[in-house]
Scaffold this active site. Structure first.
Site, PDB file in Angstrom:
ATOM      1  N   THR A 132       0.816  -1.209   0.000  1.00 33.77           N
ATOM      2  CA  THR A 132       0.000   0.000   0.000  1.00 33.77           C
ATOM      3  C   THR A 132       0.853   1.265   0.000  1.00 33.77           C
ATOM      4  OG1 THR A 132      -1.479   1.282   1.445  1.00 33.77           O
ATOM      5  CG2 THR A 132      -0.118  -0.333   2.525  1.00 33.77           C
ATOM      6  N   ASP A 133       0.270   2.368  -0.460  1.00 28.02           N
ATOM      7  CA  ASP A 133       0.960   3.666  -0.386  1.00 28.02           C
ATOM      8  C   ASP A 133       1.039   4.186   1.052  1.00 28.02           C
ATOM      9  OD1 ASP A 133      -1.744   4.329  -0.038  1.00 28.02           O
ATOM     10  OD2 ASP A 133      -1.778   5.889  -1.574  1.00 28.02           O
ATOM     11  N   GLU A 134       0.259   3.574   1.963  1.00 26.21           N
ATOM     12  CA  GLU A 134       0.204   4.107   3.328  1.00 26.21           C
ATOM     13  C   GLU A 134       1.526   3.928   4.068  1.00 26.21           C
ATOM     14  OE1 GLU A 134      -3.487   3.445   5.381  1.00 26.21           O
ATOM     15  OE2 GLU A 134      -4.560   3.159   3.496  1.00 26.21           O
ATOM     16  N   TYR A 158      -1.892  -0.455  10.983  1.00 27.28           N
ATOM     17  CA  TYR A 158      -2.010  -1.123   9.678  1.00 27.28           C
ATOM     18  C   TYR A 158      -0.794  -0.818   8.803  1.00 27.28           C
ATOM     19  CZ  TYR A 158      -3.309  -1.601   4.741  1.00 27.28           C
ATOM     20  OH  TYR A 158      -3.301  -1.890   3.396  1.00 27.28           O
ATOM     21  N   LYS A 162       2.231  -3.261   7.336  1.00 22.53           N
ATOM     22  CA  LYS A 162       2.525  -3.450   5.903  1.00 22.53           C
ATOM     23  C   LYS A 162       3.955  -3.022   5.596  1.00 22.53           C
ATOM     24  CE  LYS A 162       0.131  -4.600   2.975  1.00 22.53           C
ATOM     25  NZ  LYS A 162      -0.233  -5.966   2.444  1.00 22.53           N
TER      26      LYS A 162
END
Ligand code: NAD
Ligand code: TYD
Length: 355
Positions: A132-134, A158, A162
């Site tokens: 993810t970009d997060e 989260y 990741k």
């Protein structure tokens, strides 16, 4: 054949359906069927010998070893994860287990399997990690979009889990030579999206005449990508991505949450008008998410330059298809709103008084 993890979830099920619509290469689909996994997403593959569904946990090393030995996949495409930021705030443990330990278990199993392959199969093997970009953290209003070399600055349990999994994947390539690829994608939307996430939650709440809970001022920005464009990007990276590289995937579509919610309301006004009045009347500002990232934006030029990928959908075409899909699949929506779903809605929203 390929081994897909998490292929009964939102993106995984879209990927499996698209994959088998395009090729006869079989898929072994390993999914624990948590609250987010739904075999109904794969109902059109019932009886299709190209799809082998296995209910199981990616942390179960013996099971993963057995599946690799039995099916001898040429690639692992790893979607399985706990994926919802708000749930990670209420209960981070499951995120550490599945996202970190689960990815570690898969990497170790893949390393053992890959190490024993004959030379040509060994060269062709790929482990594609979907991220993810997060992991890159939050941007200021005029900061340039995230490139692949942006520092990792995860802010939620989260995104931290990741980020940890991305680091493991990188290290297994660097240290052991495992042929890995990583994709870091922006927010997806589309069919089979579980209605705990912004867009499907707003559609199902609006249709039920319930409040549309916008966190804080609603000016947080996300970069939205239609899920089938993400699946196409993964297919490209799997086929032609350079080993050990990461590829950012995004929709070139940055918008504030409030604008997204208003657009969903306007489409519903057009497609299923409510006699009680415009759906936007239901918009309710509620207490913000703790540690809420303000802005994500993806620079997807590397993927375009190296592999020629660009999204096929604009936000306008993709969101129209998505709203239509939810209107046409009210039975799917009703079935995923189980007792466990209602308990989650109570837990996440009851304490958020209208702000
Ligand atoms: P999802 O929550 O809809 O689905 C996750 C799937 O993984 C479910 O089917 C679940 O049953 C399965 N799963 C969970 N724990 C498991 C375990 N221990 N063993 C086996 N299966 C397990 O998630 P999604 O939105 O489809 O996301 C898929 C992947 O893409 C995730 O890795 C996520 O981090 C990443 N991603 C998602 C988005 C997005 O906008 N949804 C954006 C970028 C990246
Ligand atoms: P979400 O779909 O949970 O994805 P992520 O947090 O991974 O970006 O949320 C998207 C944006 O919408 C995020 O800024 C939080 C916001 N949001 C709301 O305002 N209200 C809601 O009820 C939800 C679920 C999200």
């Amino acid at each position: 054949m390929i081994l897909v993890t998490g292929g009964a979830g939102f993106i995984g099920s879209n990927f499996v359906l698209d994959w088998l619509a395009r090729s006869d290469e079989a898929v072994v689909n390993l999914d624990a069927l948590t609250y987010a996994g739904n075999r109904e997403n794969l109902a059109s593959l019932e009886g299709d010998a190209r799809h082998v569904f296995v209910q199981g946990d990616i942390c179960d090393r013996a099971l993963v070893d057995r599946l690799l030995a039995e099916h001898r996949p040429r690639a692992v495409v790893h979607f399985a994860a706990e994926s919802h930021v708000d749930r990670s705030i209420h209960g981070p443990g499951a995120f550490m287990r599945t996202n970190v330990e689960g990815t570690f278990t898969l990497l170790e199993a893949a390393r053992g399997y890959w190490g024993g392959l004959p030379a040509t199969e060994k060269d062709a093997f790929r482990f594609l990690h979907v991220s993810t970009d997060e992991v890159y953290g939050s941007l200021g209003p005029i900061d340039p979009a995230f490139t692949e070399s942006h520092p990792y600055e995860p802010n939620s349990p989260y995104s931290a889990s990741k980020a940890a999994s991305d680091h493991l994947v990188r290290a297994w390539h660097h240290t052991y030579g495992l042929p890995v690829l990583t994709t870091n994608c922006s927010n997806n939307y589309g069919p089979y999206h579980f209605p705990e996430k912004l867009i499907p939650l707003m559609i199902v709440n609006a249709l039920a005449g319930k409040p549309l809970p916008v966190y804080g001022d609603g000016q947080q920005v996300r970069d939205w990508l239609y899920v089938k464009d993400h699946c196409a990007a993964i297919r490209e990276v799997l086929a032609r991505g350079r080993l050990g590289e990461t590829y950012n995937v995004g929709g070139w579509n940055e918008r504030p949450n409030l604008e997204i919610v208003r657009q969903v309301c306007a489409l519903l006004d057009e497609m299923k008008p409510d006699p009680a009045g415009p759906y936007a009347r239901l918009i309710t500002h509620v207490a913000d998410r703790p540690g809420h990232d303000r802005r994500y934006a993806i620079d997807a030029r590397k993927l375009e330059r190296e592999l020629g990928w660009r999204p096929a959908e604009t936000f306008e075409t993709g969101i129209r298809k998505t709203v239509r899909w939810y209107l046409d699949h009210q039975d799917w929506v009703a079935r995923v709103q189980s007792g466990a779903y209602r308990a989650w809605v109570d837990q996440n929203y009851a304490g958020r008084a209208a702000a």
